[in-house]
Motif scaffolding. Sequence first.
Motif, PDB file in Angstrom:
ATOM      1  N   PHE A  96     -35.748  18.776  15.620  1.00  9.37           N
ATOM      2  CA  PHE A  96     -35.330  18.292  15.027  1.00  9.37           C
ATOM      3  C   PHE A  96     -34.332  17.930  14.497  1.00  9.37           C
ATOM      4  O   PHE A  96     -33.326  17.434  15.716  1.00  9.37           O
ATOM      5  N   VAL A  97     -33.934  17.250  13.776  1.00 13.64           N
ATOM      6  CA  VAL A  97     -32.723  16.477  13.194  1.00 13.64           C
ATOM      7  C   VAL A  97     -31.371  17.512  12.874  1.00 13.64           C
ATOM      8  O   VAL A  97     -31.228  17.947  11.191  1.00 13.64           O
ATOM      9  N   VAL A  98     -30.636  16.984  13.442  1.00 16.51           N
ATOM     10  CA  VAL A  98     -28.941  17.353  12.838  1.00 16.51           C
ATOM     11  C   VAL A  98     -28.140  16.120  11.820  1.00 16.51           C
ATOM     12  O   VAL A  98     -27.382  15.467  13.238  1.00 16.51           O
ATOM     13  N   SER A  99     -28.207  16.621  10.749  1.00 18.35           N
ATOM     14  CA  SER A  99     -27.571  15.477  10.161  1.00 18.35           C
ATOM     15  C   SER A  99     -26.212  15.456   9.780  1.00 18.35           C
ATOM     16  O   SER A  99     -25.534  16.184  10.352  1.00 18.35           O
ATOM     17  N   LYS A 100     -25.924  14.010   9.631  1.00 15.67           N
ATOM     18  CA  LYS A 100     -24.158  13.791   9.839  1.00 15.67           C
ATOM     19  C   LYS A 100     -23.289  14.641   9.045  1.00 15.67           C
ATOM     20  O   LYS A 100     -21.870  15.192   9.041  1.00 15.67           O
ATOM     21  N   THR A 101     -23.684  15.536   8.130  1.00 11.41           N
ATOM     22  CA  THR A 101     -23.318  16.658   7.367  1.00 11.41           C
ATOM     23  C   THR A 101     -23.410  18.274   7.432  1.00 11.41           C
ATOM     24  O   THR A 101     -23.115  19.027   7.295  1.00 11.41           O
ATOM     25  N   GLY A 102     -24.617  18.525   8.564  1.00  5.43           N
ATOM     26  CA  GLY A 102     -24.845  19.597   9.803  1.00  5.43           C
ATOM     27  C   GLY A 102     -26.411  19.963   9.213  1.00  5.43           C
ATOM     28  O   GLY A 102     -26.431  21.218  10.185  1.00  5.43           O
ATOM     29  N   GLU A 103     -27.204  19.350   8.564  1.00  4.69           N
ATOM     30  CA  GLU A 103     -28.326  19.896   7.711  1.00  4.69           C
ATOM     31  C   GLU A 103     -29.748  19.930   8.522  1.00  4.69           C
ATOM     32  O   GLU A 103     -29.424  18.615   9.543  1.00  4.69           O
ATOM     33  N   VAL A 104     -29.729  20.925   8.923  1.00  2.00           N
ATOM     34  CA  VAL A 104     -31.320  20.995  10.040  1.00  2.00           C
ATOM     35  C   VAL A 104     -32.546  20.075   8.695  1.00  2.00           C
ATOM     36  O   VAL A 104     -32.313  21.148   7.921  1.00  2.00           O
ATOM     37  N   SER A 105     -33.620  19.020   9.773  1.00  2.07           N
ATOM     38  CA  SER A 105     -34.430  18.480   8.842  1.00  2.07           C
ATOM     39  C   SER A 105     -35.230  18.439   9.942  1.00  2.07           C
ATOM     40  O   SER A 105     -34.990  18.012  10.874  1.00  2.07           O
ATOM     41  N   ASP A 106     -36.597  17.349   9.585  1.00  9.60           N
ATOM     42  CA  ASP A 106     -37.352  17.244  10.020  1.00  9.60           C
ATOM     43  C   ASP A 106     -37.569  18.244  11.506  1.00  9.60           C
ATOM     44  O   ASP A 106     -38.197  17.310  12.564  1.00  9.60           O
ATOM     45  N   MET A 132     -32.240  27.875   9.151  1.00  8.80           N
ATOM     46  CA  MET A 132     -31.002  27.587   9.664  1.00  8.80           C
ATOM     47  C   MET A 132     -30.243  27.000   8.838  1.00  8.80           C
ATOM     48  O   MET A 132     -30.576  25.965   7.857  1.00  8.80           O
ATOM     49  N   PRO A 133     -29.506  27.877   8.579  1.00  9.14           N
ATOM     50  CA  PRO A 133     -27.687  26.807   8.313  1.00  9.14           C
ATOM     51  C   PRO A 133     -27.137  26.246   8.718  1.00  9.14           C
ATOM     52  O   PRO A 133     -27.526  25.817  10.120  1.00  9.14           O
ATOM     53  N   ASP A 134     -26.093  25.588   8.321  1.00 12.50           N
ATOM     54  CA  ASP A 134     -25.376  24.336   8.589  1.00 12.50           C
ATOM     55  C   ASP A 134     -25.170  23.946  10.323  1.00 12.50           C
ATOM     56  O   ASP A 134     -24.589  25.421  10.298  1.00 12.50           O
ATOM     57  N   TRP A 135     -24.929  23.348  10.866  1.00  3.31           N
ATOM     58  CA  TRP A 135     -24.256  22.557  12.048  1.00  3.31           C
ATOM     59  C   TRP A 135     -23.258  22.279  11.990  1.00  3.31           C
ATOM     60  O   TRP A 135     -23.357  21.213  10.793  1.00  3.31           O
ATOM     61  N   VAL A 136     -21.930  22.648  13.199  1.00  2.00           N
ATOM     62  CA  VAL A 136     -20.939  21.163  13.191  1.00  2.00           C
ATOM     63  C   VAL A 136     -22.262  20.248  14.007  1.00  2.00           C
ATOM     64  O   VAL A 136     -22.342  20.297  15.016  1.00  2.00           O
ATOM     65  N   PRO A 137     -22.481  18.816  13.219  1.00  2.00           N
ATOM     66  CA  PRO A 137     -22.511  17.799  13.380  1.00  2.00           C
ATOM     67  C   PRO A 137     -22.074  17.214  15.193  1.00  2.00           C
ATOM     68  O   PRO A 137     -21.126  17.475  15.194  1.00  2.00           O
ATOM     69  N   GLY A 138     -23.091  16.460  15.482  1.00  2.00           N
ATOM     70  CA  GLY A 138     -22.902  15.986  17.034  1.00  2.00           C
ATOM     71  C   GLY A 138     -22.077  14.533  16.150  1.00  2.00           C
ATOM     72  O   GLY A 138     -21.882  13.428  14.560  1.00  2.00           O
ATOM     73  N   SER A 139     -21.018  13.472  17.352  1.00  3.96           N
ATOM     74  CA  SER A 139     -20.381  12.988  16.550  1.00  3.96           C
ATOM     75  C   SER A 139     -20.742  11.122  17.596  1.00  3.96           C
ATOM     76  O   SER A 139     -20.799  12.210  19.552  1.00  3.96           O
ATOM     77  N   GLN A 140     -20.349  10.854  17.740  1.00  2.00           N
ATOM     78  CA  GLN A 140     -20.401   8.851  18.262  1.00  2.00           C
ATOM     79  C   GLN A 140     -19.315   8.360  17.976  1.00  2.00           C
ATOM     80  O   GLN A 140     -19.020   7.628  17.180  1.00  2.00           O
ATOM     81  N   ASN A 141     -18.902   7.601  19.151  1.00  5.90           N
ATOM     82  CA  ASN A 141     -17.060   7.058  18.934  1.00  5.90           C
ATOM     83  C   ASN A 141     -16.818   7.922  17.828  1.00  5.90           C
ATOM     84  O   ASN A 141     -16.183   6.920  17.185  1.00  5.90           O
TER      85      ASN A 141
END
Length: 158
Positions: A96-106, A132-141
């Motif tokens: 699944f994808v954890v979006s930059k806002t933490g939302e779980v999708s796809d 699933m509730p929102d996650w803490v999003p990942g980060s790059q740079n």
Amino acid sequence: MRIFLNHACLVFKIQINTHDGKRRNYFMYSSFLGFPVLLCTPYYEKPDGILVYYKAEVDPAYIGGEKALNRFLKDNLKFPADAEDEGLEGTVYVDFVVSKTGEVSDATATNYTYEKTDNQFIVEALRVVNLMPDWVPGSQNGEEVNVKFSLPITFISR
């Protein structure tokens, strides 16, 4: 360009400046055994133009950590009755994808082991991941980014 020697394989790291002024890393793998060269990127682009990273510098995290994630799964997963009657067990790998806002999708079920997994388990695993509730999003740079995440969910008869 950097060149790394990794066992029977050459790994080329190439940095390319894109049209938006950002620098992107690409990796090329070339085997000494004559296999074709493979070009990889650290992300892919969805049809709507959104970038999703395969691996970010900082991975997404379930709020409360692994123990909280396990508690969520335990509280929400229901062992399919038909599978229990038949004594079936299995593992479903859910990407699944954890979006930059933490939302779980796809959310999609994949089969990394090539073992047949009963469809009842796949349906239940996808149902729960979509809850699933929102996650803490990942980060790059230092920026929050969309990140693909894989979660194995194992169904064991008790």
